[in-house]
Design a protein around this motif. Structure first.
Motif, PDB file in Angstrom:
ATOM      1  N   ILE A 137      64.749  70.716  23.451  1.00  0.00           N
ATOM      2  CA  ILE A 137      63.783  69.769  22.881  1.00  0.00           C
ATOM      3  C   ILE A 137      62.414  69.975  23.525  1.00  0.00           C
ATOM      4  O   ILE A 137      61.377  70.004  22.846  1.00  0.00           O
ATOM      5  N   SER A 398      65.062  63.617  26.787  1.00  0.00           N
ATOM      6  CA  SER A 398      66.043  63.929  25.744  1.00  0.00           C
ATOM      7  C   SER A 398      67.425  64.149  26.353  1.00  0.00           C
ATOM      8  O   SER A 398      68.436  63.677  25.811  1.00  0.00           O
ATOM      9  N   VAL A 417      65.278  66.843  17.003  1.00  0.00           N
ATOM     10  CA  VAL A 417      64.759  68.099  16.447  1.00  0.00           C
ATOM     11  C   VAL A 417      64.049  67.833  15.123  1.00  0.00           C
ATOM     12  O   VAL A 417      62.956  68.371  14.862  1.00  0.00           O
TER      13      VAL A 417
END
Length: 620
Positions: A137, A398, A417
Motif C-alpha cells: 500500500i 495499512s 488498493v
C-alpha cells in the motif's frame, strides 16, 4: 477470504503486481504507436548521438566551457543506460522501458524501505504477512500522487529519475547505521549518492537532510542506539566526507562566488521572494494535505475533476491524510513515528511557501538562511519529504488495519488498493498526459540531421527563426507538413526546449544570440536585421544557415492563459524571402520542415577563438 501464499511467494507476487501496475500506467497513457516526444527529454531519446555530444561534456563547442551544475556526471550514467537499452529495442520504446523502470523502482524501493524500518524499529515484525501487504500500500502511495502527476507529465528525464531511488538510499543509510559495513560499500554508497543527486543541488540538500535527521534520531532519540556509537559516527562521517569530496565541484564554486566580483558577491535571497510568492499561490495547507500545491496544476487537462468532484476530493484526504496519520493511533508510543511526523509537518510548512499562515516565518528563513533561494520553487523540491514519509506511514497504518481484522483482511486490502487507484485513476485510464504531445518526429528531421552531420569542417549552423530557447512546433502525421496558421490545423505538436542541439551533431548558433546588439524596437523587426548580421557571420564561424518551417502561429498554454501569438508562419516567409535575395547563399537542402543554405566559401574565414566579449556594431 485468505491469501494462500508463503511469505517468499508473497514478496514475489507483490513485486509482480508493482511491475504490472507500472506497465499499465505506461501503456495506457503512451500506447505503442507514437514516440511521445513532448518536452526535449523525449527528443533526446530519439537522437542518442546528439545527447552524448550535447549533454556529456566538461568542455565543448556546442554549449561552452564547463557543465552547469554537475549534470555531466549524471548525464554519463543516464545516457549510458539509454544507449544500452537502445541496443536491444527501437528508440520509440526507450521512453516506455525507462518509464516502466521508474514506476517499478518507485514501488519496490518504498516496499524495501518499509521493511527496513520495520526491522530496525521492531514494528509489525511478528505480523510479517500484514507488513508485506501494508508495504505494498505504501508503495502505491509513492507511485501515484499529485507530485508524480506533474513531475512526469512530460517525458521522463535524468532530473526526475532519482525520485524512484530515494527510498532505497534512505534504507541503505539506515542499514549502514545498524549493521557493520566495510569501506568499499560505504564508498559505493557515496558514489551512488553522487550519481543520483548531482542533477539538482536542491534534491541533494533535501535528501541529505533526511539522512541527517535520521542520524539525529538514531543517536539522540532511539532507545539503545548509543551502543557502538563511535562506529556509527565513523560511518556517517565517512559517507559525508566522501560525498562532499565527490560534489566539491558543485558547492566549492558557490562558496567562492565573492572572489569573482562584487555583483556576484551580493546575491540576495530577498530578490527571489516574488518568485516564491508566485510559486506559493496554490500551496495552501488544504491543498498540501492531499500532496497538491503546484502553481500550474490547474493548467493540466485532468486537474479540474480534483476540485469539482466531491467524491474525489474526499478520497484524496482519505488516502493522503487520514491513512498516513492514523499511524499515530496505532503507534502513538513509537519514538520513530512521533519524531518523523514532526519532520513531515515541518517540511509541509516550508513546502507551503509564503501562503498564509506563517508567511512571516517562511520569509525570515528564506532571507536569512544562506542559499535557501535554491528552494524558490518550494513545492516541487520540498514536498518530496512528505511524499516519502506519507508513504511510509501509510504502509504501517495499512499493515495495522489489516492485522486488526485477520478474518477479512483481504477485503480491507482490496478496498485500500481501490481507493488509491480510484483517486489516481488518470494514471490507468489513459487521461494523464497531453495527447497532443503523443507524436512522432517527422522523418525529414532525420534526413536533415544526416545531411548536416555529414558536412565536413567545424563550421557552425545558424538557426532561424530566432527563439529564446523555447520551441513550439506543429506537425501533421499524415503528410509530414506543418500547421501554418491556426491552432486547429495540426494533430500533434512539440512544446519544449530547442530540438536542434540534439538532432544536429554540429555546433549551432541561434539568431536570438544577436538580440543584444539591437534595441527593443529593432527586435520587433528581427528578420529584417538579417542583412546587417549576415556580413558578420564569418566572425562567428558560421558556414550554414538552417531555416525551420514548423513554428506555430499561435499556441494556448492551458486554462486561462489565452493564445500566445508566435507569428511562426510570418517569420518563416520573411526569412525565406530575405535569404532568397541574399548574395552568397545557396539552397542545398529543402524538406517539409527545414531549408538548409550554404554560405559561399569566400564569405567565411578560419575559425576564430577569443576569450573576450565580442562586439557587433550596427552600421546602418
Amino acid at each position: 477470504m485468505k491469501l494462500e501464499f508463503s511469505e517468499k511467494k508473497l514478496d514475489f507476487v507483490l513485486m509482480l503486481a508493482i511491475f504490472f501496475i507500472a506497465c499499465l500506467i505506461v501503456f495506457s497513457n503512451l500506447g505503442i504507436k507514437y514516440s511521445f516526444v513532448g518536452d526535449d527529454p523525449g527528443v533526446s531519446m530519439q537522437f542518442l548521438e546528439g545527447v552524448n555530444r550535447y549533454d556529456c561534456y566538461l568542455w565543448n563547442e556546442y554549449v561552452g566551457a564547463g557543465a552547469p551544475l554537475p549534470s555531466g556526471v549524471q548525464s554519463l550514467a543516464w545516457n549510458t543506460l539509454l544507449r544500452v537499452i537502445g541496443l536491444f529495442v527501437a528508440q520509440k520504446f526507450i521512453i516506455r522501458i525507462m518509464s516502466i523502470l521508474f514506476f517499478s523502482l518507485c514501488g519496490m524501493s518504498m516496499y524495501y524501505l518499509v521493511h527496513m524500518i520495520s526491522k530496525t524499529e521492531g514494528m509489525m515484525r511478528k505480523d510479517t504477512r500484514f507488513l508485506k501487504l501494508g508495504a505494498f500500500i505504501g508503495a502505491l502511495v509513492y507511485m501515484m500522487n499529485h507530485l508524480i502527476m506533474i513531475l512526469l507529465n512530460f517525458p521522463l528525464s535524468k532530473l526526475q529519475f532519482p525520485y524512484c531511488i530515494y527510498p532505497f538510499i534512505i534504507a541503505l543509510f539506515i542499514y549502514a547505521l545498524h549493521k557493520p559495513m566495510p569501506f568499499y560499500k560505504i564508498f559505493i554508497s557515496a558514489m551512488l549518492l553522487l550519481i543520483l543527486f548531482c542533477g539538482n543541488p536542491a534534491n541533494m540538500v533535501v535528501i541529505f537532510n533526511i539522512l541527517l535527521l535520521y542520524f539525529i534520531y538514531f543517536i539522540f532519540i532511539k532507545t539503545g542506539a548509543k551502543e557502538q556509537l563511535f562506529r556509527k559516527l565513523a560511518v556517517f562521517l565517512c559517507v559525508t566526507v566522501l560525498f562532499l569530496l565527490f560534489t566539491a565541484f558543485i558547492w566549492l564554486p558557490t562558496l567562492l562566488l565573492p572572489l569573482y566580483g562584487e555583483a556576484l558577491a551580493k546575491v540576495d535571497n530577498a530578490n527571489f521572494l516574488n518568485d516564491v510568492s508566485f510559486n506559493s499561490h496554490r500551496s495552501s495547507f488544504l491543498s498540501l494535505w492531499r500532496l497538491d500545491g503546484y502553481m500550474c496544476f490547474l493548467n493540466f487537462p485532468f486537474a479540474g475533476q480534483y476540485y469539482s468532484n466531491a467524491f474525489l476530493v474526499f478520497l484524496g484526504f482519505a488516502v493522503y491524510t487520514l491513512l498516513p496519520f492514523s499511524v499515530l493511533l496505532f503507534f502513538r508510543k513509537s519514538r520513530f513515528i512521533n519524531y518523523f511526523v514532526f519532520v513531515y509537518l515541518m517540511f509541509l510548512f516550508f513546502a507551503k511557501g509564503t501562503y498564509p499562515p506563517g508567511r512571516v516565518v517562511f520569509e525570515w528563513v528564506f532571507i536569512h538562511v544562506p542559499y535557501f533561494a535554491m528552494f524558490k520553487s518550494q513545492y516541487i523540491k520540498l514536498i518530496v519529504v512528505p511524499v516519502i514519509l506519507g508513504a511510509v506511514f501509510s504502509g504501517f497504518s495499512s499493515a495495522k488495519i489489516l492485522s486488526e481484522s485477520p478474518k477479512s483482511y483481504l477485503r480491507f486490502f482490496i478496498g485500500l488498493v481501490a481507493m488509491i487507484i480510484g483517486y489516481n485513476h488518470i494514471f490507468v485510464d489513459g487521461s494523464w498526459n497531453y495527447k497532443s504531445f503523443l507524436t512522432e518526429i517527422p522523418a525529414d528531421y532525420q534526413q536533415t540531421a544526416d545531411f548536416i552531420n555529414s558536412l565536413g569542417g567545424n563550421k557552425r549552423i545558424l538557426m532561424c527563426p530566432e527563439t529564446s530557447g523555447f520551441q513550439i512546433s506543429g506537425w501533421k502525421k499524415e503528410d509530414e507538413t506543418w500547421a501554418r496558421h491556426h491552432l486547429n490545423d495540426y494533430q500533434q505538436m512539440y512544446v519544449g526546449g530547442l530540438i536542434h542541439p540534439y538532432v544536429f551533431n554540429k555546433p549551432c548558433l541561434n539568431m536570438w544570440y544577436f538580440k543584444k546588439y539591437f534595441s527593443s524596437e529593432e527586435n520587433a523587426e528581427f528578420p529584417y536585421l538579417f542583412p546587417s548580421i549576415f556580413l558578420r557571420l564569418k566572425y562567428y564561424d558560421v558556414g550554414y544557415i538552417c531555416l525551420e518551417k514548423s513554428f506555430l502561429d499561435e499556441y494556448n498554454g492551458g486554462f486561462g492563459c489565452g493564445n500566445m501569438i508566435l507569428n511562426g508562419y510570418k517569420k518563416y516567409q520573411d526569412y525565406k524571402e530575405i535569404l532568397k535575395k541574399t548574395n552568397g547563399l545557396a539552397l542545398v537542402l529543402d524538406t517539409p520542415n527545414w531549408s538548409v543554405y550554404k554560405i559561399s566559401d569566400d564569405m567565411t574565414c578560419a575559425k576564430i577563438y577569443s576569450s573576450y566579449e565580442d562586439e557587433l556594431y550596427n552600421t546602418k
